[in-house]
Design an enzyme around this catalytic site. Structure first.
Site, PDB file in Angstrom:
ATOM      1  N   GLU A   1      26.258  -5.234   7.145  1.00 38.56           N
ATOM      2  CA  GLU A   1      27.579  -5.848   6.952  1.00 38.56           C
ATOM      3  C   GLU A   1      28.608  -5.258   7.910  1.00 38.56           C
ATOM      4  O   GLU A   1      29.437  -5.992   8.477  1.00 38.56           O
ATOM      5  CB  GLU A   1      28.037  -5.648   5.503  1.00 38.56           C
ATOM      6  CG  GLU A   1      27.137  -6.303   4.476  1.00 38.56           C
ATOM      7  CD  GLU A   1      26.066  -5.370   3.938  1.00 38.56           C
ATOM      8  OE1 GLU A   1      25.650  -5.550   2.779  1.00 38.56           O
ATOM      9  OE2 GLU A   1      25.621  -4.452   4.680  1.00 38.56           O
TER      10      GLU A   1
ATOM     11  N   CYS B   1      26.327  -2.675  -0.728  1.00 34.29           N
ATOM     12  CA  CYS B   1      26.425  -1.399  -1.433  1.00 34.29           C
ATOM     13  C   CYS B   1      27.841  -1.200  -1.982  1.00 34.29           C
ATOM     14  O   CYS B   1      28.817  -1.722  -1.447  1.00 34.29           O
ATOM     15  CB  CYS B   1      26.034  -0.240  -0.524  1.00 34.29           C
ATOM     16  SG  CYS B   1      27.141   0.037   0.872  1.00 34.29           S
TER      17      CYS B   1
ATOM     18  N   ALA C   1     -18.071   1.838  12.627  1.00 35.38           N
ATOM     19  CA  ALA C   1     -18.722   2.561  13.725  1.00 35.38           C
ATOM     20  C   ALA C   1     -20.222   2.368  13.607  1.00 35.38           C
ATOM     21  O   ALA C   1     -20.748   2.044  12.531  1.00 35.38           O
ATOM     22  CB  ALA C   1     -18.378   4.054  13.674  1.00 35.38           C
TER      23      ALA C   1
ATOM     24  N   ALA D   1     -24.231   3.874  13.938  1.00 37.66           N
ATOM     25  CA  ALA D   1     -24.863   5.076  13.393  1.00 37.66           C
ATOM     26  C   ALA D   1     -24.622   6.288  14.285  1.00 37.66           C
ATOM     27  O   ALA D   1     -24.570   7.422  13.808  1.00 37.66           O
ATOM     28  CB  ALA D   1     -26.360   4.845  13.208  1.00 37.66           C
TER      29      ALA D   1
END
Length: 370
Positions: free
Chosen positions: A61, A84, A171, A173
């Protein structure tokens, strides 16, 4: 809810959409404050725009009023959250709007913060300003879900990001993981980082990958999130990027005990929380500690143990699932470890919100089913 014959629902909707788009610019950069947007309109013309600035100040604002100047008198202010009403580093936005002489306020939603919670609207109504609440409310609540979560439950909104093969592997092995998904998916992942206050990984991921966890999109490096490592046994090497770069991009280390003076000397903030049953930092205790420090939006990027801990505890609010069009097989590393699920009806459930194709990959965005 106040209404008026002069209200034009379609115009209200259009200008609120613009305010929401402005608010989105603040995501990841304004914590602990909400990301707010404001548009000032007079005689059918936009005379001022603003959004919450980095660090949470100035407010939207104030930015819009500064741009509008004296022209704000008699204008309609479109704000994505109740202005606020409390005195902080700056004066209340409700007071500033009233002093500027606006004639009408259209707000997407009320602010649940106890310091505001209706007081902003009351101040404006007392000043003779028409107040309409509601246009764009659902969108505003989704945009500020992190702020709302922290106000209501003391913890941040949690988004779990997964980047996997079609069969849910991260991933092979042998440990090879670069790269399962493509360039566009990785760029979208970096945008997610920029839109979150903090990014969290476990010590296993930190040890194996030595990641920077920064945003590497052009122009967005300053929007890199704060880095959080869950490391119950303080295994993170002092020479890793998350430690050596802590003065440039903050790193918080969540642990359960132990001597942390070397990390503190390197600029890392150390947070001690209670352990879970396996001795690792407890997931909920970690979130509460982050919430107490102002974090509203947390992105989790692994690894498999951390993902399982938060999913198993029912603490994942959103999923961002990137999937490549490939298969790795059962000997590959899973994205999520076991979390001792016995019954299907106890499985974490999610609702798909969006599905995007990313140059051969797919991004599926889901919300937790409440």
């Amino acid at each position: 809810m106040a209404t008026t014959k002069s209200s034009d629902a379609s115009l209200d909707k259009r200008h609120m959409a613009a305010a929401l788009a402005l608010a989105e610019r603040g995501l990841g950069a304004v914590w602990p404050n909400p990301a707010v947007g404001c548009v000032l309109v007079k005689d059918g013309r936009v005379i001022g725009r603003g959004w919450t600035q980095t660090g949470g100040r100035p407010h939207a604002e104030s930015e819009a009023l500064a741009r509008a100047g004296d022209a704000a008198k008699g204008a309609t202010a479109y704000v994505t959250l109740e202005p606020c009403a409390h005195h902080g580093e700056t004066g209340p936005c409700a007071e500033a709007l009233a002093k500027a002489g606006i004639a009408r306020l259209v707000a997407a939603m009320a602010d649940p913060d106890p310091r505001v919670s209706g007081r902003g609207f009351a101040h404006l109504k007392t000043a003779g300003i028409e107040v309409l609440i509601g246009p764009g409310g659902d969108q505003a609540a989704r945009l500020n879900a992190g702020f709302l979560r922290r106000v209501e439950s003391g913890r941040p909104l949690v988004t779990l990001k997964l980047a996997t093969s079609l069969d849910g592997r991260i991933a092979t092995a042998s440990g090879e993981s670069k790269w399962i998904t493509g360039d566009l998916s990785r760029a979208r992942g970096h945008l997610l980082r920029a839109q979150h206050d903090a990014i969290l990984v476990g010590s296993g991921t930190a040890l194996t990958d030595d990641p920077g966890l920064t945003c590497r999109l052009p122009g967005l490096a300053p929007r890199s999130p704060l880095r959080v490592v869950m490391d119950g046994r303080l295994r993170l090497p002092l020479g890793h990027q998350l430690v050596t770069g802590a003065h440039d991009v903050p790193t918080w280390l969540v642990t359960t005990s132990g001597s942390a003076k070397d990390y503190i000397a390197a600029g890392v903030e150390v947070i001690t929380v209670a352990p879970d049953e396996s001795g690792h930092p407890d997931a909920l205790a970690t979130l509460e500690a982050l919430g107490a420090r102002g974090i509203t939006r947390l992105l989790i990027e692994g690894g498999a143990h951390v993902s399982a801990a938060f999913l198993g505890a029912g603490l994942v609010d959103r999923l961002a699932c990137f999937r490549a069009a490939n298969m790795i097989g059962g000997d590959g590393a899973p994205a999520v470890e076991s979390f001792a699920l016995d019954r299907l009806d106890a499985a974490p459930a999610f609702v798909r919100q969006a599905l995007h194709e990313l140059d051969g990959d797919v991004l599926e965005s889901l919300d937790a089913l409440i």
